[in-house]
Design a protein around this motif. Structure first.
Motif, PDB file in Angstrom:
ATOM      1  N   GLY A  39       0.846  -1.206   0.000  1.00 11.67           N
ATOM      2  CA  GLY A  39       0.000   0.000   0.000  1.00 11.67           C
ATOM      3  C   GLY A  39       0.876   1.250   0.000  1.00 11.67           C
ATOM      4  N   GLY A  40       0.624   2.139  -0.946  1.00 12.49           N
ATOM      5  CA  GLY A  40       1.412   3.377  -1.024  1.00 12.49           C
ATOM      6  C   GLY A  40       2.860   3.139  -1.397  1.00 12.49           C
ATOM      7  N   ASN A  41       3.160   1.935  -1.833  1.00 15.86           N
ATOM      8  CA  ASN A  41       4.537   1.523  -2.184  1.00 15.86           C
ATOM      9  C   ASN A  41       5.503   1.757  -1.015  1.00 15.86           C
ATOM     10  OD1 ASN A  41       6.403   0.315  -3.909  1.00 15.86           O
ATOM     11  ND2 ASN A  41       7.007   2.255  -4.856  1.00 15.86           N
ATOM     12  N   LEU A  42       5.012   1.550   0.223  1.00 14.93           N
ATOM     13  CA  LEU A  42       5.864   1.786   1.395  1.00 14.93           C
ATOM     14  C   LEU A  42       7.022   0.789   1.476  1.00 14.93           C
ATOM     15  CD1 LEU A  42       3.487   2.698   4.366  1.00 14.93           C
ATOM     16  CD2 LEU A  42       4.341   4.119   2.498  1.00 14.93           C
ATOM     17  N   GLN A  43       6.831  -0.426   0.915  1.00 13.22           N
ATOM     18  CA  GLN A  43       7.872  -1.472   0.981  1.00 13.22           C
ATOM     19  C   GLN A  43       8.389  -1.602   2.419  1.00 13.22           C
ATOM     20  OE1 GLN A  43      10.712  -0.685  -2.471  1.00 13.22           O
ATOM     21  NE2 GLN A  43       9.311   1.064  -2.663  1.00 13.22           N
ATOM     22  N   PRO A  44       7.490  -1.981   3.345  1.00 16.76           N
ATOM     23  CA  PRO A  44       7.846  -1.885   4.769  1.00 16.76           C
ATOM     24  C   PRO A  44       8.647  -3.068   5.303  1.00 16.76           C
ATOM     25  CG  PRO A  44       5.591  -2.628   4.553  1.00 16.76           C
ATOM     26  CD  PRO A  44       6.096  -2.424   3.151  1.00 16.76           C
ATOM     27  N   TRP A  45       9.236  -3.874   4.432  1.00 18.51           N
ATOM     28  CA  TRP A  45       9.954  -5.076   4.873  1.00 18.51           C
ATOM     29  C   TRP A  45      11.449  -4.814   5.043  1.00 18.51           C
ATOM     30  CZ3 TRP A  45       6.526  -5.312   0.563  1.00 18.51           C
ATOM     31  CH2 TRP A  45       7.095  -4.858  -0.637  1.00 18.51           C
ATOM     32  N   PHE A  46      12.004  -5.465   6.055  1.00 15.40           N
ATOM     33  CA  PHE A  46      13.457  -5.483   6.297  1.00 15.40           C
ATOM     34  C   PHE A  46      13.828  -6.929   6.582  1.00 15.40           C
ATOM     35  CE2 PHE A  46      12.198  -1.220   7.345  1.00 15.40           C
ATOM     36  CZ  PHE A  46      13.235  -0.427   6.880  1.00 15.40           C
ATOM     37  N   GLU A 139       1.222   0.009  10.623  1.00 15.71           N
ATOM     38  CA  GLU A 139      -0.119  -0.424  11.042  1.00 15.71           C
ATOM     39  C   GLU A 139      -0.418  -1.815  10.485  1.00 15.71           C
ATOM     40  OE1 GLU A 139      -1.928   1.162  13.120  1.00 15.71           O
ATOM     41  OE2 GLU A 139      -1.138   3.216  13.099  1.00 15.71           O
ATOM     42  N   ALA A 140      -1.615  -2.320  10.795  1.00 15.94           N
ATOM     43  CA  ALA A 140      -2.008  -3.662  10.359  1.00 15.94           C
ATOM     44  C   ALA A 140      -1.864  -3.825   8.845  1.00 15.94           C
ATOM     45  CB  ALA A 140      -3.443  -3.955  10.791  1.00 15.94           C
ATOM     46  N   ALA A 141      -2.202  -2.780   8.093  1.00 16.29           N
ATOM     47  CA  ALA A 141      -2.147  -2.884   6.626  1.00 16.29           C
ATOM     48  C   ALA A 141      -0.736  -3.216   6.152  1.00 16.29           C
ATOM     49  CB  ALA A 141      -2.615  -1.574   5.999  1.00 16.29           C
ATOM     50  N   GLN A 142       0.262  -2.660   6.819  1.00 20.92           N
ATOM     51  CA  GLN A 142       1.641  -2.906   6.378  1.00 20.92           C
ATOM     52  C   GLN A 142       2.095  -4.329   6.726  1.00 20.92           C
ATOM     53  OE1 GLN A 142       1.008   0.404   7.908  1.00 20.92           O
ATOM     54  NE2 GLN A 142       0.589   0.797   5.752  1.00 20.92           N
ATOM     55  N   TRP A 143       1.500  -4.925   7.755  1.00 17.28           N
ATOM     56  CA  TRP A 143       1.832  -6.330   8.055  1.00 17.28           C
ATOM     57  C   TRP A 143       1.379  -7.209   6.893  1.00 17.28           C
ATOM     58  CZ3 TRP A 143       3.833  -8.597  12.748  1.00 17.28           C
ATOM     59  CH2 TRP A 143       4.276  -7.649  13.680  1.00 17.28           C
ATOM     60  N   ASP A 145       1.440  -6.316   3.844  1.00 24.49           N
ATOM     61  CA  ASP A 145       2.469  -6.132   2.798  1.00 24.49           C
ATOM     62  C   ASP A 145       3.635  -7.106   3.033  1.00 24.49           C
ATOM     63  OD1 ASP A 145       0.940  -4.021   1.843  1.00 24.49           O
ATOM     64  OD2 ASP A 145       2.130  -2.488   2.859  1.00 24.49           O
ATOM     65  N   LEU A 146       3.976  -7.296   4.287  1.00 27.10           N
ATOM     66  CA  LEU A 146       5.048  -8.243   4.618  1.00 27.10           C
ATOM     67  C   LEU A 146       4.679  -9.641   4.133  1.00 27.10           C
ATOM     68  CD1 LEU A 146       6.662  -6.221   6.226  1.00 27.10           C
ATOM     69  CD2 LEU A 146       6.526  -7.711   8.217  1.00 27.10           C
ATOM     70  N   GLY A 147       3.422 -10.009   4.312  1.00 24.09           N
ATOM     71  CA  GLY A 147       2.954 -11.327   3.879  1.00 24.09           C
ATOM     72  C   GLY A 147       3.127 -11.508   2.380  1.00 24.09           C
ATOM     73  N   MET A 148       2.794 -10.462   1.633  1.00 20.26           N
ATOM     74  CA  MET A 148       2.921 -10.579   0.169  1.00 20.26           C
ATOM     75  C   MET A 148       4.381 -10.720  -0.231  1.00 20.26           C
ATOM     76  SD  MET A 148       0.025  -8.025  -1.255  1.00 20.26           S
ATOM     77  CE  MET A 148      -0.770  -7.230   0.139  1.00 20.26           C
ATOM     78  N   PHE A 149       5.222  -9.982   0.441  1.00 15.10           N
ATOM     79  CA  PHE A 149       6.664 -10.057   0.171  1.00 15.10           C
ATOM     80  C   PHE A 149       7.188 -11.453   0.510  1.00 15.10           C
ATOM     81  CE2 PHE A 149      10.919  -9.732   2.112  1.00 15.10           C
ATOM     82  CZ  PHE A 149      11.648  -9.352   0.997  1.00 15.10           C
TER      83      PHE A 149
END
Ligand SMILES: Cc1cc2nc3c(=O)[nH]c(=O)nc-3n(C[C@H](O)[C@H](O)[C@H](O)COP(=O)(O)O)c2cc1C
Length: 230
Positions: A39-46, A139-143, A145-149
């Motif tokens: 979402g928003g191309n945040l790419q929140p994974w490390f 937030e929950a939405a970014q978690w 994103d981690l799943g998709m990654f």
């Protein structure tokens, strides 16, 4: 390999061969997996990827910590809701029973079940362990994103002939992981992942997990005609 074949052949492997995984391959897979949407191309994974000595050191430190804290350190997030209601409870129960049945460990043999569970510490013998972190401000939405990654990583591993097992288990020893890997304070551990090649002779790798039928979790509205693929 098609996406369908990668999806169908991805299983959680819990017994690995020691064969190493090349760093170049892992870099390439992470690069490709980062095409996952967010979402928003945040790419929140490390991620931190370990093999060899650093992996052994982490395993030794976490195993030693488990002797002091057999139930784990304080959890930073709830791995499951409490209580876990139906149908989720039943699904979780079933996969556990199916796995221990394959391993030949009866329900009453709590010590053997605990000992087997301890294989999580060794990344099930995998030569590579990956940890996935998220910024604490997310937030929950970014978690999600981690799943998709992470799923992208697991499918790309299949394409390259490798296997994986995601491990929320490591959330129980997050403090030790932060200390061992010098993780910046703004990051929170989501999960680990064992990476390597499956041991084709291991009974546990024959575990086939069930899935609900599409009509149990999906509804369709406004479609005309049959449900067959043309
Ligand atoms: C985020 C995540 C964390 C998981 N954590 C663990 C774990 O700590 N230990 C383990 O043995 N399996 C773990 N699993 C594997 C699940 O049990 C498994 O995906 C599920 O039973 C379905 O089986 P399959 O992956 O073989 O299709 C995890 C899976 C996911 C997606």
């Amino acid at each position: 390999m098609t996406v369908t074949e990668a999806l169908a052949s991805r299983i959680s492997v819990r017994d690995f061969l020691p064969d190493p995984v090349p760093e170049m391959l892992l870099r390439d897979i992470l690069w490709k997996a980062a095409r996952a949407p967010s979402g928003g191309n945040l790419q929140p994974w490390f991620v931190t990827v370990l093999t060899g000595e650093p992996l052994e050191r982490l395993i030794a430190r976490a195993s030693a910590r488990a002797l002091e804290a057999p139930k784990g350190e304080s959890l930073e997030y709830n791995v499951y809701p409490n209580p876990l209601v139906e149908p989720y409870y039943g699904r979780r129960f079933k996969i556990g029973e199916d796995m221990y049945h394959l391993l030949g460990i009866p329900r009453e043999d709590k010590a053997a079940r605990r000992a087997w569970f301890g294989n999580n510490f060794r990344f099930f013998g995998a030569p590579v362990g990956l940890f996935c972190f998220i910024d604490r401000g997310m937030e929950a939405a970014q978690w999600s994103d981690l799943g998709m990654f992470l799923q992208s990583v697991m499918l790309l591993l299949r394409e390259a002939g490798y296997d994986s097992c995601a491990q929320e288990f490591w959330a129980m020893f997050a403090a030790t992981i932060y200390a061992e890997l010098n993780v910046p304070a703004n990051l929170m551990l989501f999960c680990g992942m064992a990476i390597g090649k499956r041991n084709p002779d291991a009974a546990v790798n024959r575990l086939v997990s069930e899935r609900a039928e599409v009509d149990e979790f999906a509804s369709f509205k406004g479609f005309r005609g049959g449900a067959e693929l043309s």
